[in-house]
Design an enzyme around this catalytic site. Structure first.
Site, mmCIF file in Angstrom:
data_model
loop_
_atom_site.group_PDB
_atom_site.id
_atom_site.type_symbol
_atom_site.label_atom_id
_atom_site.label_comp_id
_atom_site.label_asym_id
_atom_site.label_seq_id
_atom_site.Cartn_x
_atom_site.Cartn_y
_atom_site.Cartn_z
ATOM 1 N N ASP A 145 46.317 -37.659 -11.524
ATOM 2 C CA ASP A 145 46.767 -36.578 -12.401
ATOM 3 C C ASP A 145 47.732 -35.706 -11.598
ATOM 4 O OD1 ASP A 145 47.037 -34.153 -13.784
ATOM 5 O OD2 ASP A 145 45.000 -34.234 -14.601
ATOM 6 N N ARG A 153 52.445 -43.534 -36.266
ATOM 7 C CA ARG A 153 51.397 -43.563 -35.233
ATOM 8 C C ARG A 153 51.670 -44.679 -34.218
ATOM 9 N NH1 ARG A 153 47.311 -46.330 -36.501
ATOM 10 N NH2 ARG A 153 46.923 -45.442 -38.551
ATOM 11 N N TYR A 155 40.178 -30.424 -13.164
ATOM 12 C CA TYR A 155 40.182 -29.498 -14.303
ATOM 13 C C TYR A 155 38.815 -29.571 -14.997
ATOM 14 C CZ TYR A 155 41.024 -27.862 -19.041
ATOM 15 O OH TYR A 155 40.911 -27.234 -20.245
HETATM 16 O O1 P1T Z 1 44.941 -29.019 -21.958
HETATM 17 P P1 P1T Z 1 45.383 -30.450 -22.015
HETATM 18 O O2 P1T Z 1 46.818 -30.618 -22.345
HETATM 19 O O3 P1T Z 1 44.485 -31.309 -22.832
HETATM 20 O O4 P1T Z 1 45.314 -31.007 -20.496
HETATM 21 C C1 P1T Z 1 44.123 -31.143 -19.778
HETATM 22 C C2 P1T Z 1 44.400 -31.027 -18.303
HETATM 23 C C3 P1T Z 1 44.477 -32.189 -17.548
HETATM 24 N N1 P1T Z 1 44.723 -32.156 -16.231
HETATM 25 C C4 P1T Z 1 44.927 -30.980 -15.591
HETATM 26 C C5 P1T Z 1 45.164 -30.982 -14.115
HETATM 27 C C6 P1T Z 1 44.868 -29.777 -16.291
HETATM 28 O O5 P1T Z 1 45.081 -28.637 -15.616
HETATM 29 C C7 P1T Z 1 44.603 -29.789 -17.688
HETATM 30 C C8 P1T Z 1 44.503 -28.543 -18.478
HETATM 31 N N2 P1T Z 1 44.308 -27.376 -17.737
HETATM 32 C C9 P1T Z 1 44.179 -26.105 -18.217
HETATM 33 C C10 P1T Z 1 44.202 -25.807 -19.528
HETATM 34 C C11 P1T Z 1 43.983 -25.061 -17.215
HETATM 35 O O6 P1T Z 1 44.127 -23.853 -17.525
HETATM 36 O O7 P1T Z 1 43.697 -25.414 -16.067
#
Ligand code: P1T
Length: 389
Positions: A181, A56, A109
């Protein structure tokens, strides 16, 4: 890691973090081995072997990935988490305290908004949203308690562009940490740290992994002090990326440049096709000359990515009919994989965003988001054509 920094992106993506170990007794693996061991033996009580104690805290395969991540984002540090949302949680919880405030883009998102609105707020951290296309709105939303500014380089799902350099200037004038992001563009098309961002994060589930077979989140940054805090939280809270997943992401990154070029080439062809189709209302893709923020995007990014959105003429049932008729393009959440994926944000990825908020920012019931894969573009266009007919 730093050794490879003199090379171009493609070379760093392949070599950084996994130089073959040519020491006496080592096997010289060209691809980083998957270290599944959860613990590491030592000769002496207080001397961990090569810094490894427990997986971890530090794992050789994850460390290879983290070194590669830093190299492809031109950063000093990389960190890999079990999901994009785990990476986001670590940034917020690692850096903020009760009473702090975040100014975030209004188009994010849906899961990020859910994390902010339903989880982070419960810890006494407040969040305000500002129109990502209006930098002055961000400045107006800043309070004495603001500690973070948060945007997506290309927003999900409305493809709005954040002016990274302008927002970085505002953030730094107020002593605020600027988090970006960069999931939709990947490090191949944009490096926000070079434009003034303090922290870059990605859902590695998307382009960085690239094959829709691994969930992950990554953080890249330069400042050691911020790195230490996020890394401390990563180890303390524990949502690290697993060794096997780290291997898959390493493997994905090696073809990131090739994939992104084809994603963008295909997406432009599909966007141009959609733009002239009578059943489609508006097409939003940064590569189209009709794109409202074309100049800004061209100034700060090296390419357009593979995600576009458009509105189907008619109502939600017309949109649903179109989506269920597609044969090659899968109706599924997510994006950034080699296969094309399509979805209806209002009922899928952004259903957790309140209907009034969706209406306010422009996520209509007929808005379709398309992640264009690396199949042959003509097969994708033919599929869309038959589904729209
Ligand atoms: O799904 P995850 O790996 O936890 O990531 C989250 C996330 C963060 N930032 C952006 C811009 C994202 O698009 C996402 C996840 N998005 C999707 C699952 C989607 O279908 O838009």
């Amino acid at each position: 890691m730093k050794e490879t920094n003199k090379f171009q992106f493609e070379t760093r993506a392949i070599h950084a973090g996994e130089e073959p170990d040519m020491r006496e007794g080592a096997s010289g693996d060209v691809a980083a081995p998957i270290h599944l061991s959860t613990t590491f033996a030592r000769h002496e009580v207080d001397v961990p072997t090569a810094g490894y104690e427990y997986t971890r805290s530090l794992n050789p395969t994850r460390f290879a990935l983290e070194s590669k991540l830093a190299a492809i984002e031109n950063a000093n540090h990389g960190l890999a988490f079990s999901s994009g949302l785990a990476a986001e949680t670590a940034v917020v919880m690692g850096l903020l305290r009760n009473g702090d405030h975040i100014v975030a883009s209004d188009d994010l998102y849906g899961g990020t908004k859910r994390l902010f609105n339903k989880v982070v707020r419960e810890f006494g951290i407040t969040v305000s949203y500002a129109d990502v296309m209006d930098t002055t709105a961000f400045e107006r939303a800043i309070t004495p308690a603001t500690r973070l500014m948060w945007v997506e380089t290309v927003s999900n799902p409305l493809i709005k562009i954040a002016d990274i350099a302008a927002l970085a200037t505002i953030a730094h004038k107020h002593g605020i940490i600027f988090v970006v992001d960069n999931t939709f563009l990947s490090p191949y098309f944009m490096n926000p740290l070079e434009l003034g961002a303090d922290i870059v994060l990605h859902s590695a589930t998307k382009y960085i992994g690239g094959h829709s077979d691994v969930l992950g989140g990554v953080v890249m940054l330069n400042e050691h002090n911020l790195y230490e805090k996020i890394q401390y939280y990563q180890n303390a809270a524990g949502a690290v990326m697993a060794p096997f997943d780290s291997y898959l992401v390493i493997r994905g990154i090696k073809t990131l440049a090739l994939r992104m070029e084809r994603h963008a080439e295909n997406a432009l062809k599909v966007a141009e096709f959609l733009e002239q189709h009578p059943s489609v209302n508006r097409v939003v893709y940064p590569g189209l000359s009709s794109f409202g923020q074309y100049d800004l995007h061209k100034r700060q990014a090296r390419g357009n990515g593979g995600v576009l959105c458009f509105e189907i003429k008619g109502d939600v049932n017309d949109a649903k009919r179109f989506l269920s008729r597609l044969q090659v393009i899968a109706l599924a959440e997510s994006l950034g994989g080699v296969e094309s994926l399509v979805e209806l944000p209002s009922l899928m990825t952004h259903s957790s965003v309140a209907p009034e908020e969706r209406a306010k920012i422009g996520i209509t019931d007929t808005l379709v988001r398309l992640s264009v894969g690396v199949e042959h573009a003509q097969d994708l266009i033919d599929d869309i054509e038959q589904a729209l007919a």
